[in-house]
Write a protein that holds these residues in place. Structure first.
Motif, short mmCIF file in Angstrom:
data_model
loop_
_atom_site.label_atom_id
_atom_site.label_comp_id
_atom_site.label_asym_id
_atom_site.label_seq_id
_atom_site.Cartn_x
_atom_site.Cartn_y
_atom_site.Cartn_z
N ILE A 133 0.88 -1.18 0.04
CA ILE A 133 -0.14 -0.08 0.09
C ILE A 133 0.92 1.31 0.02
CG2 ILE A 133 -1.87 1.27 1.24
CD1 ILE A 133 -2.23 -1.93 0.17
N VAL A 134 0.90 2.09 -1.07
CA VAL A 134 1.56 3.32 -1.30
C VAL A 134 0.60 4.53 -1.11
CG1 VAL A 134 3.73 2.49 -2.25
CG2 VAL A 134 1.77 2.83 -3.69
N SER A 135 0.69 5.24 -0.13
CA SER A 135 -0.37 6.09 0.19
C SER A 135 0.07 7.62 0.60
CB SER A 135 -1.06 5.76 1.32
OG SER A 135 -2.13 6.62 1.87
N GLY A 136 -0.52 8.54 0.05
CA GLY A 136 -0.27 10.07 0.22
C GLY A 136 -1.09 10.39 1.63
N GLY A 137 -1.84 9.40 2.09
CA GLY A 137 -2.65 9.53 3.37
C GLY A 137 -1.65 9.64 4.53
N ILE A 138 -2.17 9.73 5.66
CA ILE A 138 -1.38 9.89 6.97
C ILE A 138 -1.75 8.66 7.96
CG2 ILE A 138 -0.94 11.68 8.65
CD1 ILE A 138 -0.98 12.97 5.57
N ASP A 139 -0.68 8.53 8.69
CA ASP A 139 -0.59 7.28 9.47
C ASP A 139 -1.65 6.96 10.42
OD1 ASP A 139 0.41 9.39 11.26
OD2 ASP A 139 2.34 8.30 11.73
N PHE A 140 -1.97 8.12 11.18
CA PHE A 140 -3.17 8.14 12.12
C PHE A 140 -4.58 7.83 11.65
CE2 PHE A 140 -3.73 12.65 10.80
CZ PHE A 140 -5.11 12.50 10.99
N PHE A 141 -4.76 7.87 10.44
CA PHE A 141 -6.02 7.25 9.84
C PHE A 141 -5.58 6.09 8.93
CE2 PHE A 141 -5.60 10.97 6.99
CZ PHE A 141 -5.83 10.25 5.53
N VAL A 142 -4.52 6.00 8.09
CA VAL A 142 -4.24 4.84 7.14
C VAL A 142 -4.32 3.46 8.08
CG1 VAL A 142 -2.78 3.78 5.55
CG2 VAL A 142 -3.17 6.09 5.54
N TYR A 143 -3.49 3.60 9.08
CA TYR A 143 -3.33 2.39 10.10
C TYR A 143 -4.34 1.80 10.56
CZ TYR A 143 2.01 3.18 9.55
OH TYR A 143 3.35 2.99 9.02
N PRO A 144 -5.28 2.68 11.15
CA PRO A 144 -6.53 1.93 11.90
C PRO A 144 -7.47 1.45 10.75
CG PRO A 144 -5.99 4.21 12.60
CD PRO A 144 -4.74 4.00 11.54
N LEU A 145 -7.50 2.13 9.64
CA LEU A 145 -8.41 1.73 8.79
C LEU A 145 -8.06 0.22 7.97
CD1 LEU A 145 -9.29 4.96 6.85
CD2 LEU A 145 -10.94 3.68 8.05
N LEU A 146 -6.70 0.03 7.99
CA LEU A 146 -6.18 -1.21 7.42
C LEU A 146 -5.98 -2.23 8.39
CD1 LEU A 146 -3.95 0.13 4.61
CD2 LEU A 146 -6.17 -0.67 4.31
N GLU A 147 -6.03 -1.83 9.71
CA GLU A 147 -5.76 -2.83 10.71
C GLU A 147 -6.45 -4.19 10.43
OE1 GLU A 147 -5.38 -3.19 15.58
OE2 GLU A 147 -6.01 -1.37 14.67
N GLY A 148 -5.61 -5.31 10.67
CA GLY A 148 -6.35 -6.54 10.33
C GLY A 148 -6.54 -7.01 8.85
N LEU A 149 -6.14 -6.25 7.94
CA LEU A 149 -6.12 -6.52 6.61
C LEU A 149 -4.70 -6.59 5.92
CD1 LEU A 149 -9.05 -4.33 5.58
CD2 LEU A 149 -9.10 -6.58 5.28
N ILE A 150 -3.87 -5.65 6.08
CA ILE A 150 -2.38 -5.54 5.75
C ILE A 150 -1.63 -5.32 6.89
CG2 ILE A 150 -1.09 -4.01 3.99
CD1 ILE A 150 -3.07 -5.30 2.55
N GLU A 151 -0.46 -5.93 6.73
CA GLU A 151 0.70 -5.81 7.74
C GLU A 151 1.35 -4.49 7.69
OE1 GLU A 151 0.31 -8.36 5.40
OE2 GLU A 151 0.00 -10.01 6.77
N LYS A 152 1.57 -3.94 8.77
CA LYS A 152 2.21 -2.56 8.89
C LYS A 152 3.52 -2.46 8.05
CE LYS A 152 0.95 0.16 12.68
NZ LYS A 152 1.44 0.82 14.10
N GLU A 153 4.35 -3.53 7.81
CA GLU A 153 5.62 -3.35 7.15
C GLU A 153 5.16 -3.29 5.69
OE1 GLU A 153 5.28 -7.82 8.52
OE2 GLU A 153 4.85 -5.83 9.24
N ASN A 154 4.10 -3.46 5.28
CA ASN A 154 3.64 -3.44 3.96
C ASN A 154 2.94 -2.02 3.46
OD1 ASN A 154 4.94 -5.76 3.58
ND2 ASN A 154 3.25 -6.71 2.39
N ILE A 155 2.96 -1.26 4.46
CA ILE A 155 2.08 0.10 4.26
C ILE A 155 3.27 1.02 4.24
CG2 ILE A 155 0.34 1.53 5.07
CD1 ILE A 155 -1.03 -0.81 6.58
N PHE A 156 2.92 1.96 2.92
CA PHE A 156 4.03 3.12 3.02
C PHE A 156 3.05 4.48 2.85
CE2 PHE A 156 6.21 -0.54 1.72
CZ PHE A 156 7.45 -0.24 2.19
N CYS A 157 3.14 5.19 4.07
CA CYS A 157 2.49 6.52 4.04
C CYS A 157 3.12 7.46 4.57
CB CYS A 157 0.97 6.28 4.63
SG CYS A 157 1.09 5.68 6.44
N ASN A 158 2.55 8.73 4.78
CA ASN A 158 3.30 9.73 5.42
C ASN A 158 2.86 9.88 6.87
OD1 ASN A 158 4.00 11.03 3.12
ND2 ASN A 158 2.00 11.99 2.82
N GLY A 159 3.70 10.53 7.92
CA GLY A 159 3.65 10.44 9.16
C GLY A 159 3.15 11.73 9.95
#
Length: 219
Positions: A95-121
């Motif tokens: 997942i390569v996202s221009g979104g921000i970690d504080f909403f991207v991570y919770p929305l993808l929790e249980g679906l995609i492992e964090k190490e496969n998510i690249f987004c802004n902090g």
């Protein structure tokens, strides 16, 4: 055909609408709109625009903003089935996202492992929200993308892999130009047609699964 590797956008692709725009409409003062127009008109970079828009919001609104997104964001039909399909077929999915970690991570929790998510902090320690850029442009890109999708594609995709980009907007265009194939909707779909990029349109992730199944048959 080589084994596929998939780079998938988040806002407007995995989710049905753009979460940054939703946040700004709900919480930001009116001047966010002129910043957005400058980004879309390519008068300022995505990085500068997103940083300036979030600087309009007080840090102590973090919980309210997060709660708003988790309540209102809708995941596009077929996404969980698509993730399951990629795992079953052992297809790398990032997942390569221009979104921000504080909403991207919770929305993808249980679906995609964090190490496969690249987004802004994000940094909430100051008076207003400060956006951080852990995946900025490499030496081959000077677009100030924020989260630089073409740089991540260059870093993660090996030459023997068939690169697929899934996306919808201007933030996906530079990565789409580097991909072997693009699965696109909305603005990105029109640009693929205009530029003659190899592409397939999609509405839901069931469409993406069908494309991958057809691709597998033809290997």
């Amino acid at each position: 055909m080589s084994k596929p590797i998939i780079f998938c956008d988040f806002d407007g692709t995995i989710t049905n609408s753009d979460n940054i725009i939703a946040i700004m409409k709900q919480f930001a003062p009116p001047e966010w709109e002129s910043i957005k127009d400058d980004v879309l008109g390519q008068r300022i970079s995505i990085q500068e625009g997103v940083g300036r828009m979030f600087s309009l919001l007080p840090s102590h609104w973090k919980d309210d903003i997060t709660e708003f997104i988790l309540k209102n964001a809708v995941i596009r039909d077929g996404f969980s089935e698509f993730v399951a399909y990629t795992k079953q077929k052992n297809i790398p999915l990032y997942i390569v996202s221009g979104g921000i970690d504080f909403f991207v991570y919770p929305l993808l929790e249980g679906l995609i492992e964090k190490e496969n998510i690249f987004c802004n902090g994000s940094d909430f320690s100051g008076e207003t929200i400060n956006i951080l850029w852990p995946y900025s442009c490499d030496e081959h890109c000077n677009n100030e993308c924020g989260c630089c999708k073409p740089s991540l594609l260059r870093k993660l995709a090996k030459n023997e892999l068939f690169t697929i980009v899934i996306g919808d907007s201007i933030t996906d265009l530079q990565a789409a130009k580097l991909a072997n194939h693009v699965i696109a909707r909305d603005f990105l779909l029109e640009k693929c047609k205009e530029l003659g990029l190899s592409h397939t349109p999609f509405s839901t992730f069931f469409d993406v699964i069908h494309f991958l199944e057809r691709m597998e048959v033809n290997v």
